[in-house]
Design an enzyme around this catalytic site. Structure first.
Site, short mmCIF file in Angstrom:
data_model
loop_
_atom_site.label_atom_id
_atom_site.label_comp_id
_atom_site.label_asym_id
_atom_site.label_seq_id
_atom_site.Cartn_x
_atom_site.Cartn_y
_atom_site.Cartn_z
N GLY C 109 0.80 -1.22 0.00
CA GLY C 109 0.00 0.00 0.00
C GLY C 109 0.84 1.27 0.00
O GLY C 109 0.41 2.30 0.49
N CYS C 110 2.04 1.19 -0.54
CA CYS C 110 2.92 2.35 -0.50
C CYS C 110 2.50 3.35 -1.57
O CYS C 110 1.92 3.00 -2.58
CB CYS C 110 4.37 1.96 -0.68
SG CYS C 110 4.91 1.95 -2.39
N ILE C 111 2.78 4.59 -1.32
CA ILE C 111 2.37 5.65 -2.26
C ILE C 111 3.61 6.25 -2.91
O ILE C 111 4.60 6.47 -2.23
CB ILE C 111 1.56 6.77 -1.52
CG1 ILE C 111 0.39 6.12 -0.79
CG2 ILE C 111 1.08 7.80 -2.50
CD1 ILE C 111 -0.10 6.89 0.41
#
Lengths: 100, 135, 111
Positions: C109-111
């Site tokens: 879920g990294c941005i």
């Protein structure tokens, strides 16, 4: 002699239940993968497993017990085996019935 | 995000026999980035996901159980566990990992996230959600 | 499979350059990964890298930026527990870049 393997949780599938009903006297039941939950002390199916232990040998695969955190919660009298023990059981018994 | 919704993840599968438990955990972590009101429910074989003392070296699987203990950092402070499911498996709350969070409104005191619920409470819990995700 | 060479030894990396086996990580490997990201490593950078590796060791995940920021603030002091500080160290995203240098998988879920 017959080796029965059970790899499904007794709380989700009836595999262990059917296996206990149909395993002949003197045969061996080996619990593997999620089947090892059938070795849990004090569960709703533990009495039935314990009752069967008079006529069949019940084993459980150690690495699968450890993975699930239940290695120290096994019904007394169940034999814990490793992978080599699994192989030995497969060789000792001339037939294998896998309860999937 | 202005609209916070209540999300409940329902976990009903044992951890290693199938991929459901790990998939659920990954979705929980991704979802946590969106700052929604996230709660987890462990019932049926799902209670085994948070069993204490898991050691997967012998089965060459990743032991992802420590990740549940990080969920407090992700502001997931409510982990519901089914009493009936524990009973059926001969387990008590002491057989589960301690799952905690730090309460911002109480000088960051460490508190347990685990809430044991019966079937009637689970029914009510599901009714009050905006979104229910099943694994 | 792509590889990266450090001191004559080959290391397997994925198509984005993340180390495949985190147990192979060493400070030298970290330096090389930092070069690939054009990050000049200082004590302050290593502080974050060490923190990330400890976090992964304990929880088996790389923390989301929000969690990382809060935890860094708690461990290393308030002046470091903000995204401005972390983005100054790792301009292309603290979670993504720092995780790569720390030899961890790309965060979920990294941005």
């Amino acid at each position: 002699m017959m080796l029965h393997t059970v790899n499904k949780s007794p709380f989700e599938k009836n595999s262990l239940n059917s296996c206990l009903n149909c395993a002949a006297e003197g045969s061996t039941i080996l619990l593997i993968e999620d089947g090892v939950y059938g070795a849990l002390k004090g569960s709703s199916i533990a009495d039935k497993v314990q009752a069967a232990m008079g006529k069949v040998t019940v084993c459980a695969l150690g690495p699968d017990l450890a993975a699930r955190g239940i290695a120290d919660k096994v019904i007394d009298g169940i034999k814990v085996v490793d992978y080599a023990g699994f192989v030995a059981l497969s060789v000792e018994n001339d037939k294998v019935q896998a309860w999937l | 995000m202005s609209d916070t919704k209540k999300f409940l993840y329902v976990n009903r599968k044992a951890p290693y026999g199938t991929i459901y438990a790990l998939e659920s955990l990954e979705v929980v972590l991704i979802g946590a980035a969106f700052e929604q009101d996230v709660q987890l429910l462990f019932m049926d074989d799902g209670v085994f996901q948070i069993a204490k003392g898991q050691d997967t070296k012998g089965i060459e699987n990743k032991n992802f159980s420590p990740t549940y203990t990080a969920l407090g950092d992700y502001e997931i402070t409510k982990m519901y566990v089914s009493q009936e499911s524990l009973d059926e498996r001969g387990l008590t709350i002491d057989d589960l990992m301690p799952l905690t969070y730090e309460d911002e409104d109480d000088d960051w005191a460490e508190k347990s996230s685990i809430i044991v619920v019966n079937n009637a409470e689970i029914a009510a819990l599901m009714e009050e959600q905006d979104v229910v995700l099943s694994f | 499979m792509a590889t990266m060479t450090v001191n004559g030894k080959d290391y397997e990396v994925d198509e984005e350059g993340y180390l495949l086996d985190l147990s192979q990580w060493s400070k030298e490997v970290g330096e090389e990964l930092a070069k690939s990201e054009s990050v000049d490593m200082t004590e302050s950078h290593w502080e974050v890298i060490d923190f990330l590796r400890e976090y992964y060791d304990e929880y088996q995940i790389a923390p989301a930026v929000r969690v990382l920021t809060k935890a860094i603030g708690k461990k290393l002091g308030k002046e470091k527990g903000n995204s401005k500080y972390l983005y100054e160290l790792f301009p292309y995203g603290p979670a993504k870049q720092a995780c790569k240098i720390a030899g961890l998988p790309k965060p979920t879920g990294c941005i």
